[in-house]
Design a protein around this motif. Structure first.
Motif, PDB file in Angstrom:
ATOM      1  N   LEU A  26      37.374  27.232  38.729  1.00  0.00           N
ATOM      2  CA  LEU A  26      36.791  27.420  40.065  1.00  0.00           C
ATOM      3  C   LEU A  26      35.474  28.191  39.995  1.00  0.00           C
ATOM      4  O   LEU A  26      34.511  27.855  40.682  1.00  0.00           O
ATOM      5  CB  LEU A  26      37.776  28.167  40.964  1.00  0.00           C
ATOM      6  CG  LEU A  26      38.794  27.342  41.749  1.00  0.00           C
ATOM      7  CD1 LEU A  26      39.727  28.248  42.533  1.00  0.00           C
ATOM      8  CD2 LEU A  26      38.093  26.356  42.687  1.00  0.00           C
ATOM      9  N   GLN A  55      38.767  29.455  48.153  1.00  0.00           N
ATOM     10  CA  GLN A  55      39.824  29.288  47.157  1.00  0.00           C
ATOM     11  C   GLN A  55      39.815  30.432  46.141  1.00  0.00           C
ATOM     12  O   GLN A  55      40.874  30.955  45.756  1.00  0.00           O
ATOM     13  CB  GLN A  55      39.651  27.951  46.423  1.00  0.00           C
ATOM     14  CG  GLN A  55      39.877  26.727  47.299  1.00  0.00           C
ATOM     15  CD  GLN A  55      39.627  25.448  46.541  1.00  0.00           C
ATOM     16  OE1 GLN A  55      40.136  25.238  45.435  1.00  0.00           O
ATOM     17  NE2 GLN A  55      38.831  24.563  47.121  1.00  0.00           N
ATOM     18  N   LEU A  56      38.605  30.822  45.718  1.00  0.00           N
ATOM     19  CA  LEU A  56      38.494  31.944  44.783  1.00  0.00           C
ATOM     20  C   LEU A  56      39.012  33.233  45.410  1.00  0.00           C
ATOM     21  O   LEU A  56      39.693  34.032  44.758  1.00  0.00           O
ATOM     22  CB  LEU A  56      37.033  32.126  44.353  1.00  0.00           C
ATOM     23  CG  LEU A  56      36.524  31.241  43.215  1.00  0.00           C
ATOM     24  CD1 LEU A  56      35.008  31.373  43.062  1.00  0.00           C
ATOM     25  CD2 LEU A  56      37.214  31.610  41.897  1.00  0.00           C
ATOM     26  N   GLN A  57      38.696  33.438  46.682  1.00  0.00           N
ATOM     27  CA  GLN A  57      39.128  34.659  47.373  1.00  0.00           C
ATOM     28  C   GLN A  57      40.650  34.705  47.530  1.00  0.00           C
ATOM     29  O   GLN A  57      41.242  35.778  47.506  1.00  0.00           O
ATOM     30  CB  GLN A  57      38.434  34.746  48.735  1.00  0.00           C
ATOM     31  CG  GLN A  57      36.942  35.050  48.624  1.00  0.00           C
ATOM     32  CD  GLN A  57      36.225  34.884  49.952  1.00  0.00           C
ATOM     33  OE1 GLN A  57      36.744  34.277  50.891  1.00  0.00           O
ATOM     34  NE2 GLN A  57      35.009  35.410  50.030  1.00  0.00           N
ATOM     35  N   GLN A  58      41.254  33.535  47.694  1.00  0.00           N
ATOM     36  CA  GLN A  58      42.724  33.500  47.780  1.00  0.00           C
ATOM     37  C   GLN A  58      43.361  33.876  46.444  1.00  0.00           C
ATOM     38  O   GLN A  58      44.379  34.562  46.392  1.00  0.00           O
ATOM     39  CB  GLN A  58      43.176  32.103  48.212  1.00  0.00           C
ATOM     40  CG  GLN A  58      42.870  31.780  49.662  1.00  0.00           C
ATOM     41  CD  GLN A  58      43.185  30.339  50.020  1.00  0.00           C
ATOM     42  OE1 GLN A  58      43.786  29.617  49.225  1.00  0.00           O
ATOM     43  NE2 GLN A  58      42.780  29.915  51.209  1.00  0.00           N
ATOM     44  N   ARG A  59      42.735  33.424  45.363  1.00  0.00           N
ATOM     45  CA  ARG A  59      43.268  33.704  44.035  1.00  0.00           C
ATOM     46  C   ARG A  59      42.881  35.106  43.556  1.00  0.00           C
ATOM     47  O   ARG A  59      43.607  35.739  42.793  1.00  0.00           O
ATOM     48  CB  ARG A  59      42.768  32.654  43.040  1.00  0.00           C
ATOM     49  CG  ARG A  59      43.139  31.228  43.420  1.00  0.00           C
ATOM     50  CD  ARG A  59      42.602  30.227  42.408  1.00  0.00           C
ATOM     51  NE  ARG A  59      43.326  30.323  41.150  1.00  0.00           N
ATOM     52  CZ  ARG A  59      44.376  29.576  40.826  1.00  0.00           C
ATOM     53  NH1 ARG A  59      44.828  28.664  41.682  1.00  0.00           N
ATOM     54  NH2 ARG A  59      44.979  29.718  39.666  1.00  0.00           N
ATOM     55  N   LEU A  60      41.684  35.564  44.003  1.00  0.00           N
ATOM     56  CA  LEU A  60      41.174  36.886  43.591  1.00  0.00           C
ATOM     57  C   LEU A  60      40.799  37.661  44.854  1.00  0.00           C
ATOM     58  O   LEU A  60      39.638  37.669  45.269  1.00  0.00           O
ATOM     59  CB  LEU A  60      39.946  36.737  42.680  1.00  0.00           C
ATOM     60  CG  LEU A  60      40.130  35.886  41.419  1.00  0.00           C
ATOM     61  CD1 LEU A  60      38.794  35.576  40.772  1.00  0.00           C
ATOM     62  CD2 LEU A  60      41.046  36.613  40.431  1.00  0.00           C
ATOM     63  N   LEU A 120      40.403  36.186  33.885  1.00  0.00           N
ATOM     64  CA  LEU A 120      40.681  35.005  34.696  1.00  0.00           C
ATOM     65  C   LEU A 120      41.630  34.049  33.991  1.00  0.00           C
ATOM     66  O   LEU A 120      41.591  33.904  32.765  1.00  0.00           O
ATOM     67  CB  LEU A 120      39.370  34.260  35.006  1.00  0.00           C
ATOM     68  CG  LEU A 120      38.263  35.041  35.715  1.00  0.00           C
ATOM     69  CD1 LEU A 120      37.040  34.163  35.890  1.00  0.00           C
ATOM     70  CD2 LEU A 120      38.733  35.587  37.048  1.00  0.00           C
ATOM     71  N   SER A 121      42.421  33.376  34.797  1.00  0.00           N
ATOM     72  CA  SER A 121      43.251  32.299  34.259  1.00  0.00           C
ATOM     73  C   SER A 121      42.362  31.071  34.046  1.00  0.00           C
ATOM     74  O   SER A 121      41.206  31.029  34.465  1.00  0.00           O
ATOM     75  CB  SER A 121      44.376  31.962  35.236  1.00  0.00           C
ATOM     76  OG  SER A 121      43.835  31.361  36.408  1.00  0.00           O
ATOM     77  N   GLN A 137      36.460  40.525  34.873  1.00  0.00           N
ATOM     78  CA  GLN A 137      37.721  40.075  35.458  1.00  0.00           C
ATOM     79  C   GLN A 137      38.432  39.123  34.494  1.00  0.00           C
ATOM     80  O   GLN A 137      37.832  38.146  34.016  1.00  0.00           O
ATOM     81  CB  GLN A 137      37.462  39.358  36.786  1.00  0.00           C
ATOM     82  CG  GLN A 137      36.663  40.174  37.784  1.00  0.00           C
ATOM     83  CD  GLN A 137      37.381  41.435  38.223  1.00  0.00           C
ATOM     84  OE1 GLN A 137      38.518  41.369  38.690  1.00  0.00           O
ATOM     85  NE2 GLN A 137      36.721  42.577  38.078  1.00  0.00           N
ATOM     86  N   ALA A 189      42.659  28.193  35.502  1.00  0.00           N
ATOM     87  CA  ALA A 189      42.362  27.618  36.820  1.00  0.00           C
ATOM     88  C   ALA A 189      41.289  28.437  37.538  1.00  0.00           C
ATOM     89  O   ALA A 189      40.391  27.871  38.184  1.00  0.00           O
ATOM     90  CB  ALA A 189      43.632  27.561  37.668  1.00  0.00           C
ATOM     91  N   ASP A 190      41.358  29.768  37.428  1.00  0.00           N
ATOM     92  CA  ASP A 190      40.345  30.629  38.042  1.00  0.00           C
ATOM     93  C   ASP A 190      38.974  30.358  37.426  1.00  0.00           C
ATOM     94  O   ASP A 190      37.957  30.262  38.134  1.00  0.00           O
ATOM     95  CB  ASP A 190      40.699  32.104  37.845  1.00  0.00           C
ATOM     96  CG  ASP A 190      41.969  32.503  38.575  1.00  0.00           C
ATOM     97  OD1 ASP A 190      42.354  31.781  39.513  1.00  0.00           O
ATOM     98  OD2 ASP A 190      42.568  33.530  38.200  1.00  0.00           O
TER      99      ASP A 190
END
Length: 252
Positions: free
Chosen positions: A69, A234-239, A62-63, A60, A65-66
């Motif tokens: 996390l 939070q991870l699920q919201q972003r991914l 990731l940014s 994946q 910020a990702d």
């Protein structure tokens, strides 16, 4: 009045500590380089070096910020899971090693091999939910309540039964030998069964100590799981693709 309020808070905290249904919805394998979220021996999600995320084997992108996390999530699991696995594994090893020491040198080679096979089989059955091998740790899907039940409701009676069964076979073998000697079996037999009783008491005492340790830490463990659940959300919201692999859950 403050004392009454403080006492009530302690009572509430104690109840919550004993009744934490937070747990893991998937199996979890932790090694120095990787964390794997697993189902039926199949890796669904993987974190490498606390920073690289793979879902169904696909890397994946990731940014920053990702990635931060993912690192926080991974390191949280690393601090938490080995301690839980260690409590369970220590409890199993404590009982089985005590039996192995007591059985050492007793009976014929074939009898010793049979008893060792029985101990290994019991070890395998008990350890299918918890594995510690060097710096590798595996935890099967379960809640903290289920872990507590394992120590008190499953492990203790199984180890007690194994101890009595093993020593029953040992002293039956000794009976056959002693009946053909000048030894007084009637004097020896109670002594041997007394040794079994001491062994069972020692196993139970060690397991009670592990259960008490778990109970003392349940509130802390529960809080850690809730924090991990927040990070996971939070991870699920972003991914959003992670929604299909909800690791930290509230189990019934």
């Amino acid at each position: 009045m403050r004392l009454v309020i403080f006492s009530l808070l302690i009572c509430v905290w104690s109840v919550q500590a004993r009744d934490c249904n937070m747990g893991f919805g998937y199996g979890l394998l932790i090694s120095p380089e990787q964390i794997r979220i697993m189902s039926n021996d199949r890796t669904l999600m993987q974190i490498n070096h606390d920073a690289q995320l793979f879902i169904q084997g696909e890397w994946q992108d990731l940014s920053e910020a990702d990635t931060a996390l993912v690192t926080e999530y991974s390191q949280g699991l690393r601090k938490f899971v080995p301690e839980i696995v260690g409590i369970a594994v220590d409890g199993v090893e404590l009982g089985l090693s005590s039996m192995e020491r007591m059985l050492s040198g007793v009976g014929s080679r074939s009898q010793q091999a049979e008893w060792n096979d029985l101990i290994r089989e019991t070890t395998f059955q008990l350890m299918s939910r918890f594995v510690r091998s060097g710096d590798h740790f595996y935890l099967a899907p379960q809640s903290l309540n289920e872990l507590e039940h394992f120590l008190n409701g499953e492990l203790k009676p199984q180890l007690n039964n194994l101890a009595r069964h093993s020593f029953g076979a040992v002293w039956e073998a000794l009976r056959d030998t002693l009946q053909h000697t000048d030894a007084n079996f009637e004097q020896t037999d109670p002594q041997q069964w007394d040794a079994v009783g001491h062994l069972v008491d020692r196993i139970n005492s060690g397991l009670d100590e592990k259960a008490s340790l778990l109970e003392e830490k349940t509130a802390l463990f529960c809080q850690r799981l809730k924090e991990l659940n927040e990070i996971e959300s939070q991870l699920q919201q972003r991914l959003p693709q992670l929604l299909a692999y909800d690791l930290v859950v509230q189990k019934n």
